[in-house]
Design a protein around this motif. Structure first.
Motif, PDB file in Angstrom:
ATOM      1  N   GLY A   1      41.392  44.644  34.785  1.00 30.13           N
ATOM      2  CA  GLY A   1      41.150  45.054  36.449  1.00 30.13           C
ATOM      3  C   GLY A   1      41.171  43.677  37.453  1.00 30.13           C
ATOM      4  N   LEU A   2      42.675  43.076  36.320  1.00 30.63           N
ATOM      5  CA  LEU A   2      42.888  41.393  37.538  1.00 30.63           C
ATOM      6  C   LEU A   2      43.353  41.995  38.259  1.00 30.63           C
ATOM      7  CD1 LEU A   2      42.171  40.540  34.535  1.00 30.63           C
ATOM      8  CD2 LEU A   2      43.834  38.554  35.543  1.00 30.63           C
ATOM      9  N   VAL A   3      43.102  42.626  39.730  1.00 31.81           N
ATOM     10  CA  VAL A   3      43.477  43.073  41.098  1.00 31.81           C
ATOM     11  C   VAL A   3      44.824  42.600  41.435  1.00 31.81           C
ATOM     12  CG1 VAL A   3      42.691  43.801  43.390  1.00 31.81           C
ATOM     13  CG2 VAL A   3      41.227  43.979  41.328  1.00 31.81           C
ATOM     14  N   PRO A   4      44.981  41.066  41.764  1.00 30.63           N
ATOM     15  CA  PRO A   4      46.183  40.821  42.079  1.00 30.63           C
ATOM     16  C   PRO A   4      47.014  41.025  41.025  1.00 30.63           C
ATOM     17  CG  PRO A   4      44.277  39.236  42.838  1.00 30.63           C
ATOM     18  CD  PRO A   4      44.140  40.295  41.237  1.00 30.63           C
ATOM     19  N   GLU A   5      47.664  40.954  39.826  1.00 32.94           N
ATOM     20  CA  GLU A   5      48.095  41.017  39.077  1.00 32.94           C
ATOM     21  C   GLU A   5      48.468  42.745  38.732  1.00 32.94           C
ATOM     22  OE1 GLU A   5      45.876  38.880  38.723  1.00 32.94           O
ATOM     23  OE2 GLU A   5      47.066  37.173  39.135  1.00 32.94           O
ATOM     24  N   ILE A   6      47.782  43.675  38.868  1.00 34.49           N
ATOM     25  CA  ILE A   6      48.150  45.271  38.995  1.00 34.49           C
ATOM     26  C   ILE A   6      49.168  45.200  40.105  1.00 34.49           C
ATOM     27  CG2 ILE A   6      47.191  47.093  39.680  1.00 34.49           C
ATOM     28  CD1 ILE A   6      44.484  45.875  38.478  1.00 34.49           C
ATOM     29  N   TYR A   7      48.464  44.808  41.421  1.00 35.05           N
ATOM     30  CA  TYR A   7      49.816  44.256  42.448  1.00 35.05           C
ATOM     31  C   TYR A   7      51.024  44.483  41.882  1.00 35.05           C
ATOM     32  CZ  TYR A   7      45.924  46.064  45.889  1.00 35.05           C
ATOM     33  OH  TYR A   7      44.966  46.994  46.545  1.00 35.05           O
TER      34      TYR A   7
ATOM     35  N   LYS B   1      35.975  49.017  44.148  1.00 24.30           N
ATOM     36  CA  LYS B   1      36.281  48.955  44.923  1.00 24.30           C
ATOM     37  C   LYS B   1      38.328  48.850  45.258  1.00 24.30           C
ATOM     38  CE  LYS B   1      36.069  50.041  49.966  1.00 24.30           C
ATOM     39  NZ  LYS B   1      37.440  49.443  50.355  1.00 24.30           N
ATOM     40  N   GLU B   2      37.995  47.431  45.187  1.00 26.06           N
ATOM     41  CA  GLU B   2      39.033  46.445  44.843  1.00 26.06           C
ATOM     42  C   GLU B   2      39.789  47.052  43.777  1.00 26.06           C
ATOM     43  OE1 GLU B   2      38.598  42.521  44.990  1.00 26.06           O
ATOM     44  OE2 GLU B   2      36.934  42.871  46.197  1.00 26.06           O
ATOM     45  N   LEU B   3      39.756  47.557  42.920  1.00 26.41           N
ATOM     46  CA  LEU B   3      40.286  47.878  42.125  1.00 26.41           C
ATOM     47  C   LEU B   3      41.084  48.799  42.017  1.00 26.41           C
ATOM     48  CD1 LEU B   3      41.268  47.894  38.562  1.00 26.41           C
ATOM     49  CD2 LEU B   3      39.155  48.965  38.205  1.00 26.41           C
ATOM     50  N   MET B   4      39.981  50.492  42.316  1.00 29.90           N
ATOM     51  CA  MET B   4      40.638  51.257  42.743  1.00 29.90           C
ATOM     52  C   MET B   4      41.522  51.406  43.623  1.00 29.90           C
ATOM     53  SD  MET B   4      39.288  53.539  40.860  1.00 29.90           S
ATOM     54  CE  MET B   4      39.045  52.386  39.670  1.00 29.90           C
ATOM     55  N   ASP B   5      41.179  50.403  45.135  1.00 30.41           N
ATOM     56  CA  ASP B   5      41.801  50.714  45.730  1.00 30.41           C
ATOM     57  C   ASP B   5      43.386  50.231  44.953  1.00 30.41           C
ATOM     58  OD1 ASP B   5      40.566  51.185  47.649  1.00 30.41           O
ATOM     59  OD2 ASP B   5      40.331  49.196  47.889  1.00 30.41           O
ATOM     60  N   ALA B   6      43.597  48.955  44.354  1.00 32.17           N
ATOM     61  CA  ALA B   6      44.838  48.495  43.291  1.00 32.17           C
ATOM     62  C   ALA B   6      45.265  49.844  42.512  1.00 32.17           C
ATOM     63  CB  ALA B   6      44.708  46.865  42.981  1.00 32.17           C
ATOM     64  N   CYS B   7      44.386  50.311  42.686  1.00 34.35           N
ATOM     65  CA  CYS B   7      45.438  51.496  41.597  1.00 34.35           C
ATOM     66  C   CYS B   7      45.564  52.490  42.292  1.00 34.35           C
ATOM     67  CB  CYS B   7      44.483  52.407  40.733  1.00 34.35           C
ATOM     68  SG  CYS B   7      43.775  51.456  39.456  1.00 34.35           S
ATOM     69  N   ARG B   8      45.301  53.146  43.387  1.00 31.49           N
ATOM     70  CA  ARG B   8      46.289  53.591  44.076  1.00 31.49           C
ATOM     71  C   ARG B   8      47.216  53.465  44.456  1.00 31.49           C
ATOM     72  NH1 ARG B   8      40.060  54.368  45.201  1.00 31.49           N
ATOM     73  NH2 ARG B   8      40.292  57.029  45.044  1.00 31.49           N
ATOM     74  N   ALA B   9      47.617  51.989  44.981  1.00 33.84           N
ATOM     75  CA  ALA B   9      48.500  51.657  46.043  1.00 33.84           C
ATOM     76  C   ALA B   9      49.850  51.427  44.222  1.00 33.84           C
ATOM     77  CB  ALA B   9      48.282  49.535  46.059  1.00 33.84           C
ATOM     78  N   TYR B  10      49.809  51.715  43.552  1.00 28.60           N
ATOM     79  CA  TYR B  10      50.097  51.747  41.945  1.00 28.60           C
ATOM     80  C   TYR B  10      51.487  52.331  42.535  1.00 28.60           C
ATOM     81  CZ  TYR B  10      52.145  50.148  37.560  1.00 28.60           C
ATOM     82  OH  TYR B  10      52.390  49.116  36.961  1.00 28.60           O
ATOM     83  N   PRO B  11      52.896  51.431  42.164  1.00 32.39           N
ATOM     84  CA  PRO B  11      54.063  52.203  42.953  1.00 32.39           C
ATOM     85  C   PRO B  11      54.613  53.180  41.573  1.00 32.39           C
ATOM     86  CG  PRO B  11      54.549  49.985  42.853  1.00 32.39           C
ATOM     87  CD  PRO B  11      52.935  50.382  42.193  1.00 32.39           C
ATOM     88  N   GLY B  12      54.954  54.285  42.319  1.00 33.96           N
ATOM     89  CA  GLY B  12      55.654  55.325  41.445  1.00 33.96           C
ATOM     90  C   GLY B  12      54.641  56.152  41.113  1.00 33.96           C
ATOM     91  N   LEU B  13      53.131  56.410  41.716  1.00 34.81           N
ATOM     92  CA  LEU B  13      51.991  57.360  40.918  1.00 34.81           C
ATOM     93  C   LEU B  13      53.040  58.934  41.016  1.00 34.81           C
ATOM     94  CD1 LEU B  13      49.027  55.430  41.460  1.00 34.81           C
ATOM     95  CD2 LEU B  13      49.662  55.397  39.637  1.00 34.81           C
TER      96      LEU B  13
ATOM     97  N   ARG C   1      34.215  61.943  40.666  1.00 32.66           N
ATOM     98  CA  ARG C   1      34.385  61.489  42.272  1.00 32.66           C
ATOM     99  C   ARG C   1      35.608  59.876  43.068  1.00 32.66           C
ATOM    100  NH1 ARG C   1      32.983  57.901  45.756  1.00 32.66           N
ATOM    101  NH2 ARG C   1      32.048  56.397  43.622  1.00 32.66           N
ATOM    102  N   LEU C   2      35.024  58.866  41.766  1.00 31.99           N
ATOM    103  CA  LEU C   2      35.497  58.113  41.516  1.00 31.99           C
ATOM    104  C   LEU C   2      37.495  57.752  41.502  1.00 31.99           C
ATOM    105  CD1 LEU C   2      34.624  54.786  41.580  1.00 31.99           C
ATOM    106  CD2 LEU C   2      35.015  53.988  39.274  1.00 31.99           C
ATOM    107  N   LEU C   3      38.162  58.173  41.281  1.00 31.57           N
ATOM    108  CA  LEU C   3      38.902  58.947  40.916  1.00 31.57           C
ATOM    109  C   LEU C   3      40.043  59.863  41.209  1.00 31.57           C
ATOM    110  CD1 LEU C   3      39.461  58.709  36.481  1.00 31.57           C
ATOM    111  CD2 LEU C   3      39.508  56.857  38.261  1.00 31.57           C
ATOM    112  N   ARG C   4      39.206  60.625  42.934  1.00 30.41           N
ATOM    113  CA  ARG C   4      39.810  60.893  43.158  1.00 30.41           C
ATOM    114  C   ARG C   4      41.079  60.766  44.074  1.00 30.41           C
ATOM    115  NH1 ARG C   4      34.630  63.079  46.320  1.00 30.41           N
ATOM    116  NH2 ARG C   4      34.588  64.423  44.040  1.00 30.41           N
ATOM    117  N   GLY C   5      42.210  61.944  44.469  1.00 26.68           N
ATOM    118  CA  GLY C   5      42.995  61.072  44.875  1.00 26.68           C
ATOM    119  C   GLY C   5      44.190  59.880  43.766  1.00 26.68           C
ATOM    120  N   ILE C   6      43.945  59.835  42.422  1.00 26.22           N
ATOM    121  CA  ILE C   6      44.226  59.206  42.105  1.00 26.22           C
ATOM    122  C   ILE C   6      44.837  60.386  40.741  1.00 26.22           C
ATOM    123  CG2 ILE C   6      44.741  57.226  40.201  1.00 26.22           C
ATOM    124  CD1 ILE C   6      42.159  55.968  41.936  1.00 26.22           C
ATOM    125  N   PRO C   7      46.692  60.411  40.748  1.00 22.73           N
ATOM    126  CA  PRO C   7      46.692  61.344  39.434  1.00 22.73           C
ATOM    127  C   PRO C   7      46.370  59.811  38.116  1.00 22.73           C
ATOM    128  CG  PRO C   7      48.841  60.525  41.041  1.00 22.73           C
ATOM    129  CD  PRO C   7      47.977  59.947  41.819  1.00 22.73           C
TER     130      PRO C   7
END
Length: 408
Positions: free
Chosen positions: A240-246, A281-293, A321-327
């Motif tokens: 969960g290193l958020v900046p490097e996930i982006y 919350k920060e981790l889930m935001d990074a996941c939702r923004a991951y390209p090509g989902l 609930r936490l993963l709602r909206g993330i493929p």
């Protein structure tokens, strides 16, 4: 019954134990880096592109580990390259084969600078229609996840792109997976077909703490003129290193896996301490923004099942609930025991009930079949044999398994 292969014969040492050398390796260099290295070695500029193409083919398509095997390169150039560079494999200290076919290699890499030789573990998991290689990115780990055996070993250093790729090259050597090559001495060759079809950065270490070297290695692994693994068959797992996930999505573009393991910040702070820096919350935001989902390109969330810790029906509900909206796909991992651990695996009925709820909510949630437990090759069990298990620890693990704490 598991099998440990003795790789200390003179023949095996000759094939897999080159003398430690401080010469730079061409393995792991980008094409531009290789061209610059050849230039420094005296190769004329007009030849460099062609020479890089030749070397790339021999290294990553044919899998050679000796310049003398490069038959379309002149003898003089081969000799010149050998004096200034290396393409040798690291030493294989030990190869273990589980009763389920899983293989684990203990590899020793030469010292870097004033450092010492280091050891890491790499695991191959054969399955019907595919074979997955679990690759390490660091020697040891800094994350100290409380359920993970690897996390009990202190970080020694990052692996280089060469050392990351060497794990894939050695696996293909040992499995007879390079085309038109003689079988390596002592190799156990599977019956047919390409064996390493997928790689996962889920071995020792946190890949995103070694971003640049991991990036370089994975882009080489995905190169269509070499190892040619599809990016959809390469998965990078992070705690969960958020900046490097982006950055991973933008600069590497491989599949993403998240070591989640808890759905509340207070519990995840304890299980996965990096959560204190990058909360859910920060981790889930990074996941939702991951390209090509998309439904065809989902994020995998890894969730180890710990008895009476994170395995309740309420945890399952909160996960949905936490993963709602993330493929997403959720891999439920029965906890794999190791000596000294304070955790136990959830009851099988509890795991099935958890999976059923998540499935009914629309998320695939396969229960991962534990592989290689008898050789400590399962998820969370890797630990460099530079910190070898005492005999008493091995006996304790066997007793735990017999008592049923680690049953599927």
């Amino acid at each position: 019954m598991s099998l440990t292969l003795d790789l200390t014969s003179a023949e095996s040492r000759a094939a897999y134990r080159p003398a430690f050398s401080q010469k730079p390796s061409l393995v792991g260099m980008s094409r531009d880096e290789m061209a610059n290295a050849l230039g420094a070695a005296g190769v004329p500029e007009r030849q460099r592109r062609m020479r890089v193409q030749q070397l790339w083919h021999w290294l990553y398509v044919r899998g050679v580990a000796d310049f003398d095997e490069m038959r379309n390169v002149s003898k003089d150039l081969r000799a010149a390259l050998a004096t200034q560079f290396t393409i040798a494999r690291p030493e294989i200290v030990e190869e273990q084969i589980s009763n389920d076919g899983t293989r684990k290699w203990l590899l020793r890499f030469p010292p870097r600078g004033a450092g010492r030789p280091v050891e890491i573990e790499t695991v191959y998991i054969p399955e019907e229609g595919r074979g997955t290689l679990c690759i390490s990115s660091q020697v040891g780990c800094t994350l100290t996840c409380s359920f993970c055996h690897t996390g009990t070993q202190k970080l020694v250093r990052n692996l280089t792109s060469e050392e990351i790729l060497a794990q894939l090259l050695i696996a293909r050597d040992r499995l007879g997976d390079f085309p038109e090559r003689d079988t390596p001495a002592g190799a156990i060759v599977p019956s047919e077909g390409r064996k390493v079809t997928n790689i996962v950065m889920m071995g020792m270490g946190e890949p995103l703490y070694n971003f640049e070297e991991v990036k370089k290695a994975l882009l080489i692994a995905a190169d269509g003129d070499g190892l040619s693994l599809s990016k959809r068959r390469i998965t990078l797992s992070t705690s969960g290193l958020v900046p490097e996930i982006y950055r991973t999505g933008e600069e590497i573009g491989v599949m993403l896996a998240i070591s989640l393991h808890a759905v509340r910040d207070d519990l995840r702070d304890m299980l996965v301490p990096i959560n204190k820096k990058y909360p859910l919350k920060e981790l889930m935001d990074a996941c939702r923004a991951y390209p090509g989902l998309s439904n065809a390109r989902r994020i995998t969330f890894e969730y180890v099942m710990l008895r009476d810790v994170n395995d309740s029906l309420e945890d399952a509900k909160e996960l949905v609930r936490l993963l709602r909206g993330i493929p997403a796909k959720i891999n439920l991992i029965p906890f794999n025991p190791w000596p000294g651990s304070n955790y136990q695996c959830s009851e099988w009925e509890t795991i099935e009930a958890f999976a059923d709820y998540v499935n009914r909510a629309g998320y695939a949630s396969p229960i991962r079949t534990p592989r290689g437990r008898d050789i400590l090759a399962a998820c969370g069990q890797l630990k460099s044999e530079s910190e070898r298990m005492r005999k008493s620890d091995r006996l304790a693990l066997e007793a735990m398994m017999i008592a049923g704490h680690g049953e599927d």
